[in-house]
Design an enzyme around this catalytic site. Structure first.
Site, PDB file in Angstrom:
ATOM      1  N   LEU A  38       0.672  -1.114   0.045  1.00  0.00           N
ATOM      2  CA  LEU A  38       0.137   0.068   0.069  1.00  0.00           C
ATOM      3  C   LEU A  38       0.887   1.171   0.184  1.00  0.00           C
ATOM      4  O   LEU A  38       0.182   2.429   0.143  1.00  0.00           O
ATOM      5  CB  LEU A  38      -1.083  -0.090   1.222  1.00  0.00           C
ATOM      6  CG  LEU A  38      -1.975  -1.325   1.263  1.00  0.00           C
ATOM      7  CD1 LEU A  38      -2.719  -1.011   2.411  1.00  0.00           C
ATOM      8  CD2 LEU A  38      -2.923  -1.263  -0.018  1.00  0.00           C
ATOM      9  N   CYS A  39       2.303   1.191  -0.050  1.00  0.00           N
ATOM     10  CA  CYS A  39       3.183   2.337  -0.404  1.00  0.00           C
ATOM     11  C   CYS A  39       2.905   2.838  -1.769  1.00  0.00           C
ATOM     12  O   CYS A  39       2.899   2.210  -2.783  1.00  0.00           O
ATOM     13  CB  CYS A  39       4.451   1.913  -0.087  1.00  0.00           C
ATOM     14  SG  CYS A  39       4.794   1.914   1.831  1.00  0.00           S
ATOM     15  N   HIS A  40       2.812   4.276  -1.852  1.00  0.00           N
ATOM     16  CA  HIS A  40       3.072   4.991  -2.965  1.00  0.00           C
ATOM     17  C   HIS A  40       4.178   4.972  -3.548  1.00  0.00           C
ATOM     18  O   HIS A  40       5.149   4.856  -3.182  1.00  0.00           O
ATOM     19  CB  HIS A  40       2.424   6.439  -2.761  1.00  0.00           C
ATOM     20  CG  HIS A  40       1.012   6.648  -2.203  1.00  0.00           C
ATOM     21  ND1 HIS A  40       0.695   6.604  -0.886  1.00  0.00           N
ATOM     22  CD2 HIS A  40      -0.132   7.035  -3.046  1.00  0.00           C
ATOM     23  CE1 HIS A  40      -0.623   6.687  -0.735  1.00  0.00           C
ATOM     24  NE2 HIS A  40      -1.275   6.842  -2.200  1.00  0.00           N
ATOM     25  N   MET A  87       8.779   5.020   5.130  1.00  0.00           N
ATOM     26  CA  MET A  87       8.944   3.390   4.921  1.00  0.00           C
ATOM     27  C   MET A  87      10.101   3.319   3.720  1.00  0.00           C
ATOM     28  O   MET A  87      10.763   2.078   3.992  1.00  0.00           O
ATOM     29  CB  MET A  87       7.596   3.051   3.938  1.00  0.00           C
ATOM     30  CG  MET A  87       6.400   2.840   4.916  1.00  0.00           C
ATOM     31  SD  MET A  87       6.624   1.983   6.501  1.00  0.00           S
ATOM     32  CE  MET A  87       7.025   0.376   5.844  1.00  0.00           C
ATOM     33  N   GLU A  88      10.435   4.272   3.172  1.00  0.00           N
ATOM     34  CA  GLU A  88      11.934   4.317   2.275  1.00  0.00           C
ATOM     35  C   GLU A  88      13.003   4.055   3.068  1.00  0.00           C
ATOM     36  O   GLU A  88      13.759   3.456   2.824  1.00  0.00           O
ATOM     37  CB  GLU A  88      11.772   5.518   1.366  1.00  0.00           C
ATOM     38  CG  GLU A  88      10.685   5.337   0.106  1.00  0.00           C
ATOM     39  CD  GLU A  88       9.259   5.466   0.681  1.00  0.00           C
ATOM     40  OE1 GLU A  88       8.540   4.963  -0.124  1.00  0.00           O
ATOM     41  OE2 GLU A  88       8.974   6.036   1.434  1.00  0.00           O
ATOM     42  N   ASP A  98      23.578 -11.408   4.757  1.00  0.00           N
ATOM     43  CA  ASP A  98      23.875 -12.434   3.461  1.00  0.00           C
ATOM     44  C   ASP A  98      25.481 -12.410   3.105  1.00  0.00           C
ATOM     45  O   ASP A  98      26.069 -13.642   2.920  1.00  0.00           O
ATOM     46  CB  ASP A  98      23.225 -12.018   2.333  1.00  0.00           C
ATOM     47  CG  ASP A  98      23.688 -12.718   1.063  1.00  0.00           C
ATOM     48  OD1 ASP A  98      23.215 -14.000   0.941  1.00  0.00           O
ATOM     49  OD2 ASP A  98      24.193 -12.193  -0.041  1.00  0.00           O
TER      50      ASP A  98
END
Length: 234
Positions: free
Chosen positions: A150-152, A188-189, A203
């Site tokens: 739901l992120c733009h 969020m970014e 990793d």
């Protein structure tokens, strides 16, 4: 099936006795039986009175059905990704103002002594851990809308990551900043940037140890937008 059982209980009343005491008694008996049937099906008694009918009972079985936005805000305060029926939705930002948005996030990767020494000496088999993890975080931030449903999809004007080795707890401390000028925030970014960076450290180092821990992923501060400035330190 339920409607058939309802229909079987309701018997036609004689035309001349609509208002007779016997017909009223029969109708009350039918309603009582239907209420008992509904209680056995739905597990709760219907509301009393003439309005406590099938419509009321049905609505009671649909707690997420919200008639208007005011009721939605009352039931789900602050949850902008909730629609009028309780469903997930993408927020409409068309009416928001364009402002400069900045967000800073951080996380920590606990390496342990063996891996910490290898990373410090740049002797990991896969190469320069910190440099690769930094590039991975930048790439991750630009893919946020593809990873978080739901992120733009926004135009980022700046992404910066800083990875520092901390000998006190044998960790890599990661801080990421994201910036944009637009109608929605970049929290969020920034969070995605540090998370992807931390996963890349894992990793790059997992061949030397499986005991690595990624922890304390969190927003440190943000600015811009309707909600204004916020800082964890305040």
């Amino acid at each position: 099936m339920f409607l058939r059982r309802v229909a079987s209980k309701v018997k036609p009343l004689p035309r001349c006795s609509y208002f007779s005491s016997d017909s009223n008694h029969d109708l009350s008996k039918v309603i009582t039986e239907l209420n008992q049937e509904m209680e056995s099906v739905f597990g709760a008694s219907p509301a009393s009175g003439p309005d406590g009918s099938l419509d009321s009972q049905t609505m009671a079985q649909e707690p997420y059905l919200v008639k208007n936005d005011a009721k939605q805000k009352e039931l789900f305060p602050g949850l902008t990704h909730i629609g009028t029926k309780g469903e997930a939705q993408m927020v409409d930002i068309s009416s928001k103002e364009i402002t400069k948005r900045v967000a800073i996030a951080s996380c920590k990767v606990i390496l342990g002594q063996k891996v910490f020494d290898l990373v410090s000496a740049n002797q990991m088999e896969k190469g320069d851990v910190l440099s690769v993890a930094k590039i991975a975080g930048i790439c991750g931030a630009k893919q946020t809308s593809n990873l978080i449903p739901l992120c733009h999809n926004i135009n980022l004007s700046h992404i910066h990551l800083n990875l520092t080795l901390n000998p006190h707890d044998l960790s890599v401390e990661i801080e990421g900043q994201a910036a944009s000028t637009g109608k929605t925030g970049v929290e969020m970014e920034a969070l995605t940037a540090v998370t992807i960076s931390g996963l890349t450290v894992y990793d790059m180092c997992k061949a030397a140890s499986k005991d690595i821990v990624i922890t304390d992923v969190r927003l440190e501060q943000k600015s811009g937008g309707k909600s204004g400035d916020w800082s964890r330190k305040k």
